[in-house]
Write a protein that holds these residues in place. Structure first.
Motif, PDB file in Angstrom:
ATOM      1  N   LYS A   1       0.790  -1.161   0.096  1.00  0.00           N
ATOM      2  CA  LYS A   1      -0.004   0.048  -0.029  1.00  0.00           C
ATOM      3  C   LYS A   1       0.936   1.286  -0.007  1.00  0.00           C
ATOM      4  O   LYS A   1       0.513   2.440  -0.346  1.00  0.00           O
ATOM      5  CB  LYS A   1      -0.765  -0.004   1.345  1.00  0.00           C
ATOM      6  CG  LYS A   1      -1.905  -1.283   1.077  1.00  0.00           C
ATOM      7  CD  LYS A   1      -2.810  -1.120  -0.130  1.00  0.00           C
ATOM      8  CE  LYS A   1      -3.778  -2.228  -0.174  1.00  0.00           C
ATOM      9  NZ  LYS A   1      -3.229  -3.474  -0.376  1.00  0.00           N
ATOM     10  N   PHE A   2       1.933   1.223   0.373  1.00  0.00           N
ATOM     11  CA  PHE A   2       2.969   2.385   0.414  1.00  0.00           C
ATOM     12  C   PHE A   2       4.235   1.853  -0.325  1.00  0.00           C
ATOM     13  O   PHE A   2       5.307   1.825   0.274  1.00  0.00           O
ATOM     14  CB  PHE A   2       3.438   2.791   1.721  1.00  0.00           C
ATOM     15  CG  PHE A   2       2.046   3.347   2.546  1.00  0.00           C
ATOM     16  CD1 PHE A   2       1.557   4.478   2.420  1.00  0.00           C
ATOM     17  CD2 PHE A   2       1.483   2.380   3.532  1.00  0.00           C
ATOM     18  CE1 PHE A   2       0.390   4.763   3.183  1.00  0.00           C
ATOM     19  CE2 PHE A   2       0.116   2.754   4.118  1.00  0.00           C
ATOM     20  CZ  PHE A   2      -0.399   3.895   3.958  1.00  0.00           C
ATOM     21  N   PRO A   3       4.318   1.789  -1.633  1.00  0.00           N
ATOM     22  CA  PRO A   3       5.627   1.307  -2.414  1.00  0.00           C
ATOM     23  C   PRO A   3       6.464   2.530  -2.399  1.00  0.00           C
ATOM     24  O   PRO A   3       6.201   3.504  -2.402  1.00  0.00           O
ATOM     25  CB  PRO A   3       4.967   1.044  -3.755  1.00  0.00           C
ATOM     26  CG  PRO A   3       3.675   1.964  -3.903  1.00  0.00           C
ATOM     27  CD  PRO A   3       3.028   1.972  -2.320  1.00  0.00           C
ATOM     28  N   LYS A   4       7.926   1.992  -2.220  1.00  0.00           N
ATOM     29  CA  LYS A   4       8.975   3.268  -2.467  1.00  0.00           C
ATOM     30  C   LYS A   4       8.906   3.688  -3.855  1.00  0.00           C
ATOM     31  O   LYS A   4       9.277   4.820  -3.925  1.00  0.00           O
ATOM     32  CB  LYS A   4      10.146   2.342  -2.103  1.00  0.00           C
ATOM     33  CG  LYS A   4      10.301   1.890  -0.685  1.00  0.00           C
ATOM     34  CD  LYS A   4      11.714   1.300  -0.488  1.00  0.00           C
ATOM     35  CE  LYS A   4      11.862   0.804   0.867  1.00  0.00           C
ATOM     36  NZ  LYS A   4      13.158   0.039   1.230  1.00  0.00           N
ATOM     37  N   ILE A   5       8.648   2.902  -4.963  1.00  0.00           N
ATOM     38  CA  ILE A   5       8.637   3.472  -6.135  1.00  0.00           C
ATOM     39  C   ILE A   5       7.225   3.163  -6.752  1.00  0.00           C
ATOM     40  O   ILE A   5       6.646   2.093  -6.861  1.00  0.00           O
ATOM     41  CB  ILE A   5       9.626   2.906  -7.199  1.00  0.00           C
ATOM     42  CG1 ILE A   5      11.214   3.063  -6.435  1.00  0.00           C
ATOM     43  CG2 ILE A   5       9.629   3.504  -8.543  1.00  0.00           C
ATOM     44  CD1 ILE A   5      12.146   2.110  -7.428  1.00  0.00           C
ATOM     45  N   VAL A   6       6.593   4.331  -7.288  1.00  0.00           N
ATOM     46  CA  VAL A   6       5.441   4.224  -7.907  1.00  0.00           C
ATOM     47  C   VAL A   6       5.351   3.719  -9.309  1.00  0.00           C
ATOM     48  O   VAL A   6       5.999   4.537 -10.426  1.00  0.00           O
ATOM     49  CB  VAL A   6       4.410   5.471  -7.762  1.00  0.00           C
ATOM     50  CG1 VAL A   6       3.076   5.401  -8.512  1.00  0.00           C
ATOM     51  CG2 VAL A   6       4.356   6.022  -6.427  1.00  0.00           C
ATOM     52  N   GLU A   7       4.676   2.668  -9.685  1.00  0.00           N
ATOM     53  CA  GLU A   7       4.555   2.216 -11.204  1.00  0.00           C
ATOM     54  C   GLU A   7       3.317   1.910 -11.485  1.00  0.00           C
ATOM     55  O   GLU A   7       2.311   1.723 -10.513  1.00  0.00           O
ATOM     56  CB  GLU A   7       5.569   1.078 -11.215  1.00  0.00           C
ATOM     57  CG  GLU A   7       7.040   1.255 -11.011  1.00  0.00           C
ATOM     58  CD  GLU A   7       7.937  -0.119 -10.975  1.00  0.00           C
ATOM     59  OE1 GLU A   7       7.250  -1.198 -10.939  1.00  0.00           O
ATOM     60  OE2 GLU A   7       8.918   0.063 -11.222  1.00  0.00           O
ATOM     61  N   PRO A   8       2.988   2.020 -12.751  1.00  0.00           N
ATOM     62  CA  PRO A   8       1.439   1.718 -13.303  1.00  0.00           C
ATOM     63  C   PRO A   8       1.226   0.240 -12.930  1.00  0.00           C
ATOM     64  O   PRO A   8       1.916  -0.718 -12.728  1.00  0.00           O
ATOM     65  CB  PRO A   8       1.778   1.714 -14.805  1.00  0.00           C
ATOM     66  CG  PRO A   8       2.981   2.646 -15.112  1.00  0.00           C
ATOM     67  CD  PRO A   8       3.898   2.374 -13.922  1.00  0.00           C
ATOM     68  N   ALA A   9      -0.183   0.027 -12.644  1.00  0.00           N
ATOM     69  CA  ALA A   9      -0.591  -1.298 -12.230  1.00  0.00           C
ATOM     70  C   ALA A   9      -0.455  -2.093 -13.547  1.00  0.00           C
ATOM     71  O   ALA A   9      -0.759  -1.739 -14.783  1.00  0.00           O
ATOM     72  CB  ALA A   9      -2.070  -1.042 -11.925  1.00  0.00           C
TER      73      ALA A   9
END
Length: 433
Positions: free
Chosen positions: A239-247
């Motif tokens: 829920k709180f990823p270090k790197i935001v990537e597309p689903a």
């Protein structure tokens, strides 16, 4: 269940018999343990501990066929077709049966995700209301404990216990993010419905099905399972990823990059032209530079806000518990202020996070970025396919891209016109989001 039409095969231990059914000759040889009834024999099919009932009552056959695959049975079929066409038809019927099995599994996934999504949405509303009620009650008790003549010890202890309970509940709810979980299940249900419709269209439009069609449908279903898991423990998405990537919810599409011969605007086959190829490349570039990048930027902002609120809420309830525990001591004034004010602020923060469903907003932005990434990969996959006839029809594909972006065909062409004159387009590819 999957259905097999025009096929009736019976396996008998230690014997080989020739049976004819609606014009087809099929030689069935078997080596099975003694069982009751007539087990179904499929080409080189081996089962262990699996019982299946295949009913063709809904297929339009005059006589329904019900068969069972018995435990520890091993059946082999050698087909003795009078022509290649008959063999191909039998193979096609088997592919149809497999696709029906996948369709039923996909329909079951839709129901599961809908039910679990509704449950997790209820979690969000119920936990939000309960935690706010507990927090405000603890703050009220801390204030009452400061009033002269009140039973200070009982109120102070009750307030401290309620604050600690609210802190523990907030840690759990902030970890699992019920609003985000509900959004994941809603999105997964929509994607499984979409896959169900695609398989249904394949069955109705294509006469000659192959194992590649079946494998592709299976891979799409399993990719969705991995992208949107149902369990909480062990498989829940970060829920709180270090790197935001597309689903990502689709199998990787890989085609070797090829250089397509310069053919001007002349048709190159299957509805494709050089103009359409250039147009699609430009659209894929716009999607990558603008739409995907913008939703990733919004996702990062939503994640930062959600992370701040998720940390700040339990901290405030913890401060409130400390303040209420110190009411009636030498730190009376500050203790009362901490016990009352911290509780009020914690309720506000909790309402902003879960009432505003910030986690759901983050997941929505992340899924939108995934949608545009899928469009980009689909366009590139078609363009990189060397055999033009194996691509999706160019005219149909262009219409599909236009509808997914909320544009007409003329608007889609206008989108890439400025880039041909050396001017980069300023608008986003999509008009929907």
């Amino acid at each position: 269940m999957a259905t097999l039409q025009d096929l009736s095969i019976f396996c008998v231990k230690g014997s080989s018999q020739l049976h004819r059914f609606k014009g087809y000759s099929i030689r069935a040889t078997s080596n099975v343990h003694e069982t009751q009834g007539n087990p179904l024999s499929l080409p080189s099919c081996q089962t262990g501990g699996l019982a299946e009932d295949l009913d063709t009552s809904n297929t339009g056959c005059a006589t329904p066929i019900t068969t069972q695959v018995r435990k520890h049975s091993y059946c082999k079929i050698s087909t003795d077709c009078s022509s290649t066409k008959q063999c191909a038809k039998l193979s096609n019927q088997l592919m149809v049966a497999k696709l029906h099995v996948i369709m039923e599994a996909v329909a079951d996934r839709v129901e599961k995700h809908n039910n679990i999504g509704a449950q997790r949405d209820n979690w969000n509303h119920l936990l939000l209301t309960s935690i706010n009620a507990i927090t405000l009650t603890a703050a009220t008790m801390a204030g009452m404990a400061a009033i002269s003549g009140a039973p200070v010890v009982a109120l102070r202890l009750s307030s401290t216990i309620l604050y600690l309970a609210a802190t523990g509940m907030l840690v759990v709810i902030n970890k699992i993010q019920p609003s985000q979980l509900a959004e994941e299940q809603r999105y997964a249900a929509r994607l499984f419905k979409q896959l169900h419709g695609q398989i249904k269209s394949t069955l109705s439009l294509h006469q000659n099905l192959t194992i590649f069609t079946v494998n592709e449908a299976m891979e799409k279903a399993l990719a969705l399972d991995r992208a949107y898991p149902l369990p909480l423990l062990g498989k829940m998405l970060e829920k709180f990823p270090k790197i935001v990537e597309p689903a990502l919810w689709w199998p990787k599409q890989s085609h070797e990059r090829v250089d397509i011969e310069e053919l001007g605007g002349r048709k190159v086959g299957n509805g494709w032209s050089r103009r359409l190829e250039e147009e699609m490349r430009e659209i894929a570039g716009i999607i990558e530079r603008k739409d995907v990048a913008d939703y990733l930027r919004l996702s990062e902002k939503a994640l930062k806000v959600n992370k701040f609120l998720a940390i700040f809420g339990p901290v405030l309830t913890g401060i409130g518990a400390l303040g209420s525990a110190l009411v009636g001591t030498s730190h009376g004034v500050w203790a009362i202020m901490l016990g009352v004010i911290a509780g009020g602020l914690a309720s506000v923060v909790n309402t902003l996070e879960h009432g505003g469903q910030v986690g759901m907003v983050f997941e929505m932005y992340r899924s939108n970025a995934g949608f545009f990434r899928l469009m980009e990969e689909t366009i590139e996959s078609n363009l990189n396919e060397k055999d033009v006839e194996r691509r999706e029809n160019g005219e149909v594909f262009e219409m599909k891209v236009a509808l997914q972006l909320g544009r007409s065909l003329s608007e889609l062409q206008h989108l890439v016109d400025p880039s041909r004159n050396g001017v980069a387009p300023v608008e986003f590819a999509s008009k929907l989001f």
